[in-house]
Motif scaffolding. Structure first.
Motif, PDB file in Angstrom:
ATOM      1  N   MET A  23       0.845  -1.188   0.000  1.00 44.55           N
ATOM      2  CA  MET A  23       0.000   0.000   0.000  1.00 44.55           C
ATOM      3  C   MET A  23       0.878   1.234   0.000  1.00 44.55           C
ATOM      4  O   MET A  23       1.790   1.368   0.810  1.00 44.55           O
ATOM      5  CB  MET A  23      -0.893   0.023   1.233  1.00 44.55           C
ATOM      6  N   LYS A  24       0.629   2.130  -0.964  1.00 36.26           N
ATOM      7  CA  LYS A  24       1.353   3.392  -0.978  1.00 36.26           C
ATOM      8  C   LYS A  24       0.633   4.367  -0.067  1.00 36.26           C
ATOM      9  O   LYS A  24      -0.527   4.690  -0.268  1.00 36.26           O
ATOM     10  CB  LYS A  24       1.434   3.952  -2.399  1.00 36.26           C
ATOM     11  N   ASN A  25       1.332   4.841   0.964  1.00 31.31           N
ATOM     12  CA  ASN A  25       0.711   5.692   1.972  1.00 31.31           C
ATOM     13  C   ASN A  25       0.629   7.135   1.512  1.00 31.31           C
ATOM     14  O   ASN A  25       1.399   7.592   0.676  1.00 31.31           O
ATOM     15  CB  ASN A  25       1.513   5.633   3.279  1.00 31.31           C
ATOM     16  N   HIS A  26      -0.301   7.865   2.110  1.00 30.11           N
ATOM     17  CA  HIS A  26      -0.433   9.302   1.873  1.00 30.11           C
ATOM     18  C   HIS A  26       0.537  10.036   2.782  1.00 30.11           C
ATOM     19  O   HIS A  26       0.159  10.575   3.813  1.00 30.11           O
ATOM     20  CB  HIS A  26      -1.849   9.756   2.198  1.00 30.11           C
ATOM     21  N   ASP A  68      17.895  -8.221   3.226  1.00 23.75           N
ATOM     22  CA  ASP A  68      16.785  -7.384   2.782  1.00 23.75           C
ATOM     23  C   ASP A  68      15.694  -8.220   2.118  1.00 23.75           C
ATOM     24  O   ASP A  68      14.501  -8.034   2.381  1.00 23.75           O
ATOM     25  CB  ASP A  68      17.280  -6.333   1.784  1.00 23.75           C
ATOM     26  N   PHE A  69      16.106  -9.141   1.251  1.00 28.56           N
ATOM     27  CA  PHE A  69      15.155  -9.994   0.538  1.00 28.56           C
ATOM     28  C   PHE A  69      14.266 -10.757   1.517  1.00 28.56           C
ATOM     29  O   PHE A  69      13.035 -10.799   1.366  1.00 28.56           O
ATOM     30  CB  PHE A  69      15.909 -10.970  -0.366  1.00 28.56           C
ATOM     31  N   LEU A  70      14.877 -11.346   2.504  1.00 24.25           N
ATOM     32  CA  LEU A  70      14.120 -12.169   3.450  1.00 24.25           C
ATOM     33  C   LEU A  70      13.124 -11.329   4.248  1.00 24.25           C
ATOM     34  O   LEU A  70      11.997 -11.764   4.492  1.00 24.25           O
ATOM     35  CB  LEU A  70      15.077 -12.904   4.389  1.00 24.25           C
ATOM     36  N   GLU A  71      13.545 -10.141   4.654  1.00 23.12           N
ATOM     37  CA  GLU A  71      12.618  -9.296   5.414  1.00 23.12           C
ATOM     38  C   GLU A  71      11.518  -8.726   4.527  1.00 23.12           C
ATOM     39  O   GLU A  71      10.380  -8.525   4.964  1.00 23.12           O
ATOM     40  CB  GLU A  71      13.385  -8.179   6.114  1.00 23.12           C
ATOM     41  N   LEU A  72      11.823  -8.470   3.269  1.00 20.75           N
ATOM     42  CA  LEU A  72      10.802  -7.989   2.343  1.00 20.75           C
ATOM     43  C   LEU A  72       9.801  -9.084   2.002  1.00 20.75           C
ATOM     44  O   LEU A  72       8.601  -8.838   1.894  1.00 20.75           O
ATOM     45  CB  LEU A  72      11.453  -7.475   1.052  1.00 20.75           C
ATOM     46  N   GLU A  90       3.978  -5.046   5.932  1.00 24.08           N
ATOM     47  CA  GLU A  90       4.314  -3.712   6.424  1.00 24.08           C
ATOM     48  C   GLU A  90       3.898  -3.513   7.875  1.00 24.08           C
ATOM     49  O   GLU A  90       4.488  -2.715   8.598  1.00 24.08           O
ATOM     50  CB  GLU A  90       3.651  -2.651   5.550  1.00 24.08           C
ATOM     51  N   SER A  91       2.885  -4.230   8.302  1.00 25.08           N
ATOM     52  CA  SER A  91       2.428  -4.134   9.688  1.00 25.08           C
ATOM     53  C   SER A  91       3.408  -4.745  10.675  1.00 25.08           C
ATOM     54  O   SER A  91       3.299  -4.549  11.878  1.00 25.08           O
ATOM     55  CB  SER A  91       1.080  -4.842   9.827  1.00 25.08           C
ATOM     56  N   LEU A 101      10.901  -1.360   3.869  1.00 25.02           N
ATOM     57  CA  LEU A 101      11.945  -1.229   4.879  1.00 25.02           C
ATOM     58  C   LEU A 101      12.539   0.166   4.816  1.00 25.02           C
ATOM     59  O   LEU A 101      13.090   0.569   3.787  1.00 25.02           O
ATOM     60  CB  LEU A 101      13.057  -2.262   4.641  1.00 25.02           C
ATOM     61  N   TYR A 102      12.449   0.885   5.918  1.00 27.94           N
ATOM     62  CA  TYR A 102      13.007   2.240   5.951  1.00 27.94           C
ATOM     63  C   TYR A 102      14.527   2.237   5.813  1.00 27.94           C
ATOM     64  O   TYR A 102      15.114   3.268   5.472  1.00 27.94           O
ATOM     65  CB  TYR A 102      12.599   2.953   7.246  1.00 27.94           C
ATOM     66  N   ARG A 103      15.179   1.146   6.081  1.00 25.11           N
ATOM     67  CA  ARG A 103      16.635   1.142   6.004  1.00 25.11           C
ATOM     68  C   ARG A 103      17.147   1.094   4.563  1.00 25.11           C
ATOM     69  O   ARG A 103      18.341   1.311   4.323  1.00 25.11           O
ATOM     70  CB  ARG A 103      17.223  -0.025   6.806  1.00 25.11           C
TER      71      ARG A 103
END
Length: 453
Positions: free
Chosen positions: A1-4, A60-64, A69-70, A207-209
């Motif tokens: 979901m793309k957030n506002h 990164d792949f595994l966490e994605l 997102e929750s 992921l914000y990182r």
């Protein structure tokens, strides 16, 4: 979901945060109705190859792939069985299909996926163009979103109350619906296509990182990057299958990445710290809808405190400074400038954050222009304009070009300024949409010029 999140390149120093009108009416106008130069679009993508280690990319792949997102974990890998077909329904704006065709071409050539466009109702993915009001009614904080096992937004409410839309229960992907706005600026529609189709086809998490990816809720990157294409290509590697657990994928991932990205084998791992939920919540409150100005400022301060306490020295620390600068711009311009300068220093420390610096450049250039510093404004925007163009961000590009035009006017180069300003308008039509929105942006930037203010 793309957030506002508040559009981070649209508000300049001196503008009240959140004071821009509802973007629902920023839709592009038909060419016959517009009095501005023709709408421009980017002809050819130039994505940079990922410049990080395969060890970090595997993490990164595994966490994605195995988390939403929750923060909720997913039990198994799910994907489509290729080829993947996409159709468009609803009242699509004129730029949607050309932009979608370019994206499909990139998915085929860069991610090496087998993706086709079709008109068949049996398509794997349905892209439905609906109004922003319909999207907000379904998900109030979403600009666009993707849902499994439905094909029409009218089915969403019932699906949400059942198990149909539960990502955690999926074992393979058969049908997806992507809902995008048909009354937004062309760039916003394109950005939604990139992010939501990437999640419909591949990983669901952000992921914000990540400094170089659309799989990041900071909304800096809005078109799929070289990193993103590598992730999607690995996601559909023949060594992986539907139903594999995280441990099974982790065992095969090093060999997959070594084959697909051999340059990443020689780069040392950095292993950046994970981003705590407290930082994520603070940023979403600071830049998202539904909060008062006081709550936004407190949230931005919280994001800064968290990043400082954890010792972040990367783009996450910079983004917290950027958010604080945005929120202080109207009430305390000098403090805001300090935060923008701090953001620029942190961004400058990485090779992966040139686009981030270009966003900050629009703020620094606006301040320099308002102080009558034409040469300083030109030095800032001239470095940032090629970056905005290379990353296909028309809204940012138009903003920087308008700032350049005002700086040229201030320095007595009126003819050159007129040419730059005229050239900016086609990009502004793609980035901001309707003529009134383009003209509002021109007035906003023109007002920073001491000769006009």
């Amino acid at each position: 979901m793309k957030n506002h999140l508040l559009p981070i390149c649209l508000l300049l120093v001196g503008c009240m945060p959140g004071a821009m009108p509802d973007q629902a009416s920023r839709a592009a106008q038909p060419a016959a109705m517009s009095t501005l130069p023709p709408l421009k679009s980017f002809a050819r993508p130039t994505p940079a190859r990922p410049g990080r280690s395969n060890a970090d990319i595997a993490r990164d792949f595994l966490e994605l792939a195995f988390r939403l997102e929750s923060g909720r974990d997913l039990p198994v890998l799910t994907r489509f069985e290729e080829p993947i077909s996409i159709r468009v329904t609803g009242a699509a704006p004129p730029t949607l299909l050309p932009d979608l065709s370019k994206l499909v071409y990139r998915l085929n050539t860069e991610a090496r996926l087998k993706v086709t466009l079709t008109s068949s109702p049996d398509a794997n993915i349905t892209v439905q163009a609906v109004s922003r009001a319909q999207i907000r009614k379904a998900l109030p904080h979403a600009a666009c979103f993707v849902v499994p096992n439905i094909t029409d937004i009218s089915q969403y409410r019932a699906a949400r109350r059942s198990s149909k839309a539960n990502w955690g229960l999926l074992r393979k992907r058969n049908k997806m619906a992507v809902f995008v706005p048909n009354d937004a600026a062309p760039q916003e529609v394109r950005d939604c296509l990139h992010e939501e189709l990437a999640q419909a086809i591949g990983p669901l998490n952000d992921l914000y990182r990540l400094p170089d990816s659309v799989f990041n809720d900071d909304n800096i990157h809005t078109v799929l990057t070289g990193f993103d294409m590598l992730i999607l290509r690995a996601y559909y590697a023949p060594e992986l299958q539907n139903g594999m657990t995280r441990r099974q994928v982790a065992a095969r991932l090093p060999a997959i990445l070594a084959r697909l990205n051999p340059a990443g084998e020689a780069i040392p791992a950095r292993r950046p710290l994970p981003t705590p939920r407290s930082y994520i919540r603070a940023i979403q409150t600071a830049l998202g809808p539904g909060s008062s100005y006081t709550q936004r400022r407190a949230a931005a301060r919280e994001a800064l405190n968290v990043s400082q306490a954890l010792g972040f020295q990367d783009h996450r620390r910079a983004f917290a400074h950027y958010a604080m600068g945005r929120l202080l711009a109207a009430s305390d311009p000098e403090a805001a400038l300090g935060h923008f300068q701090a953001a620029d220093r942190f961004y400058a420390a990485s090779n992966h954050t040139s686009l981030h610096r270009a966003y900050v450049a629009s703020q620094l250039a606006a301040h320099a222009l308002s102080q009558g510093d034409a040469n300083g404004t030109l030095a800032i925007v001239n470095r940032a304009i090629p970056v905005a163009s290379r990353n296909e961000n028309a809204a940012l590009l138009a903003t920087l070009m308008m700032l350049r035009a005002e700086a040229l006017t201030l320095s007595g180069r009126a003819s050159e300024a007129s040419t730059v300003r005229l050239d900016s308008l086609g990009w502004a039509r793609y980035g901001f949409g309707a003529d009134w929105a383009v003209r509002a942006k021109m007035r906003e930037i023109g007002a920073l010029n001491p000769l006009k203010g």
